[in-house]
Design an enzyme around this catalytic site. Structure first.
Site, mmCIF file in Angstrom:
data_model
loop_
_atom_site.group_PDB
_atom_site.id
_atom_site.type_symbol
_atom_site.label_atom_id
_atom_site.label_comp_id
_atom_site.label_asym_id
_atom_site.label_seq_id
_atom_site.Cartn_x
_atom_site.Cartn_y
_atom_site.Cartn_z
ATOM 1 N N THR A 145 0.858 -1.183 0.000
ATOM 2 C CA THR A 145 0.000 0.000 0.000
ATOM 3 C C THR A 145 0.895 1.234 0.000
ATOM 4 O OG1 THR A 145 -0.123 0.382 2.394
ATOM 5 C CG2 THR A 145 -1.566 -1.319 1.485
ATOM 6 N N CYS A 146 0.273 2.409 0.093
ATOM 7 C CA CYS A 146 1.077 3.629 0.135
ATOM 8 C C CYS A 146 1.826 3.766 1.455
ATOM 9 C CB CYS A 146 0.200 4.853 -0.099
ATOM 10 S SG CYS A 146 -1.163 5.023 1.080
ATOM 11 N N SER B 96 -1.637 2.081 11.047
ATOM 12 C CA SER B 96 -1.760 2.966 9.889
ATOM 13 C C SER B 96 -1.147 4.328 10.166
ATOM 14 C CB SER B 96 -3.236 3.143 9.509
ATOM 15 O OG SER B 96 -3.797 1.925 9.083
ATOM 16 N N GLY C 255 -10.078 2.949 7.920
ATOM 17 C CA GLY C 255 -10.662 1.662 7.566
ATOM 18 C C GLY C 255 -10.267 1.136 6.206
ATOM 19 N N GLN C 256 -9.562 1.938 5.395
ATOM 20 C CA GLN C 256 -9.240 1.511 4.046
ATOM 21 C C GLN C 256 -8.317 0.292 4.027
ATOM 22 O OE1 GLN C 256 -7.051 4.279 1.701
ATOM 23 N NE2 GLN C 256 -7.521 3.262 -0.234
ATOM 24 N N GLN D 173 -7.571 -3.138 1.475
ATOM 25 C CA GLN D 173 -6.253 -3.399 0.895
ATOM 26 C C GLN D 173 -5.753 -4.790 1.274
ATOM 27 O OE1 GLN D 173 -4.502 0.097 2.671
ATOM 28 N NE2 GLN D 173 -4.596 1.256 0.763
ATOM 29 N N GLY E 231 -9.364 4.137 -9.138
ATOM 30 C CA GLY E 231 -9.243 2.956 -8.292
ATOM 31 C C GLY E 231 -9.939 3.143 -6.958
ATOM 32 N N MET F 286 -8.769 4.090 -3.957
ATOM 33 C CA MET F 286 -8.472 5.337 -3.262
ATOM 34 C C MET F 286 -9.182 6.507 -3.926
ATOM 35 S SD MET F 286 -6.851 6.824 -0.743
ATOM 36 C CE MET F 286 -5.338 6.055 -0.179
#
EC number: 1.2.1.70
Length: 453
Positions: free
Chosen positions: A49-50, A109, A115-116, A120, A191, A193
């Site tokens: 992820t980022c 995080s 919650g993303q 992922q 996407g 995000m």
């Protein structure tokens, strides 16, 4: 086999380094297969992820697994091992499980409680399943982790402990351009995000939401969900000239928004400034735009430097975070106990199978000596012998499962194997045997026998 995690995140590495390590698309699939094909690895899954790049693997050797996974991260990123290694962390067995559960709950995080990460992690599991690199162990672990994450968000106020990165970015934007309500917003990408960004902008009352994407059909679908407008990526310069706020989430590895394009867009503007929120890794927006008058750029690196790293969003929400930590501790204990108990199941089945074989042999021998027994008597004798064996084995097999759930409990399974000369790995011992029957059934005068996991 044992669970091993090797990775790096915003907690251990600067965003600039994460940008070089992050993988997606074909590169992610190749990394998955390279890990799976490594010696001593039976299963593999990558969460990219980022905020993090982590390899989860089921390994039979700790040191060999760490070396292989570290070398692969170095090879895929092009970063020398002596540079990359300073930022890598390693979690093994129990700590690896706890780390994963912390991640899915949002405790690890950049913005605590977002919650993303659940989506992922779910995507990472789905990819590993589709690529055939995740087997039973990782499937069960990650399914459990996703349930833990859902429980944390359902049973606590962790959602309020910190907004998503989009929400935090919009808060920063409002400090520069004023309330989002009524502003013209441009979302680059279509996407997950980007969808979250568009939905957040819609809830904030943005006056117009424009979606720009390479695949126009996807831009159209996303725009329809928020009552927005879809444009081709080629129309980006013209849309930049009209936008007040831009959120870019492509992460394709090339600069989607260049300094030259932004400078041209700002040249003829007579109104206010332009706020750019770059949530992609690798970055979408050229950092050089910061020197352009009336342009503000916030990206993941500047968020990290501004203090949105570990612990961001904690203030005033200690109770919710504490509640999630308690859930994680409870779920880790439950999962580990379940796993330890499961490991003794083949031994229990092997013992029951061997006992069944002894019973059948002795019944056969008895019947050959008493050929005159009628069918009713044969059945009664057979049932009586089987009942005696079941009662004798019931307590030790139930007890060994209970003991095996505790740390170090595998020694009890070893003791059973030694005492009864069992080989639970032998196909004859564990296949072709009815598991319910092998683990014992409730019979007249006996207690309910504990089933498998």
């Amino acid at each position: 086999m044992s669970l091993l995690v090797v990775g790096l995140s915003h907690r251990s590495a600067p965003v600039a380094l994460l940008e070089r390590v992050t993988v997606s698309g074909d590169a992610l699939e190749k990394l998955l297969h390279d890990v799976r094909q490594s010696d001593h690895v039976s299963e593999a899954l990558v969460v990219s992820t980022c905020n993090r790049v982590e390899i989860f693997a089921d390994v039979d050797r700790f040191h060999a697994g760490v070396t292989a996974m570290s070398d692969l991260l170095s090879a895929h990123s092009g970063i020398p091992q002596d540079e990359l290694g300073r930022h890598l962390y390693v979690h093994y067995e129990d700590r690896a499980v706890q780390h994963l559960f912390n991640v899915t709950c949002g405790l690890d995080s950049m913005v605590v409680g977002e919650g993303q990460i659940l989506g992922q992690v779910r995507s990472a599991l789905r990819l590993a399943q589709n690529q055939g690199t995740a087997g039973t162990s990782l499937n069960e672990l990650f399914q459990h982790a996703l349930r833990v994450g859902k429980r944390a968000h359902a049973d606590t106020d962790i959602d309020r402990a910190g907004a998503s990165l989009v929400g935090v970015g919009l808060t920063l934007a409002e400090q520069v351009i004023g309330p989002v309500a009524g502003k013209r917003a441009l979302v680059v990408g279509a996407g997950s995000m980007s969808a979250l960004s568009a939905a957040t902008l819609s809830r904030a009352g943005a006056g117009e939401i424009v979606i720009a994407n390479r695949t126009h059909a996807r831009a159209v679908r996303l725009a329809e969900t928020v009552g927005g407008r879809a444009v081709e990526l080629a129309d980006l310069p013209a849309e930049l000239a009209k936008a007040d706020l831009v959120i870019s989430c492509v992460g394709a590895g090339t600069r989607v928004i260049t300094a030259e394009t932004v400078a041209d867009a700002m040249r003829d503007r007579e109104d206010g400034g332009l706020f750019l929120l770059d949530l992609a890794l690798p970055h979408d927006v050229d950092p050089a735009v910061r020197v352009i008058p009336k342009v503000t750029l916030v990206d993941l690196e500047s968020m990290q430097q501004a203090g949105l790293g570990a612990g961001a969003g904690d203030g005033g929400h200690a109770e919710a975070i504490g509640a999630v930590k308690a859930i994680v501790a409870e779920e880790v204990t439950a999962y580990l106990e379940s796993e330890r108990a499961a490991k003794v199941t083949p031994t229990v089945i092997a013992l029951r199978s061997k006992a069944a074989g002894v019973v059948e042999a002795e019944i056969g021998r008895l019947m050959s000596r008493l050929p005159g027994l009628d069918t009713r008597m044969r059945d009664e004798v057979t049932q009586t012998v089987r009942r005696v064996v079941d009662k004798l084995l019931h307590e030790p097999t139930v007890r060994v499962k209970q003991l095996a759930a505790a740390p170090g409990g595998d020694h009890y399974a070893e003791a059973l194997r030694e005492l009864f000369d069992l080989d639970p790995k032998a196909p004859a011992a564990v296949s072709g045997v009815d598991v319910t029957a092998a683990e014992g059934t409730q019979d007249e005068g006996t207690e309910d026998t504990e089933a498998g996991r």
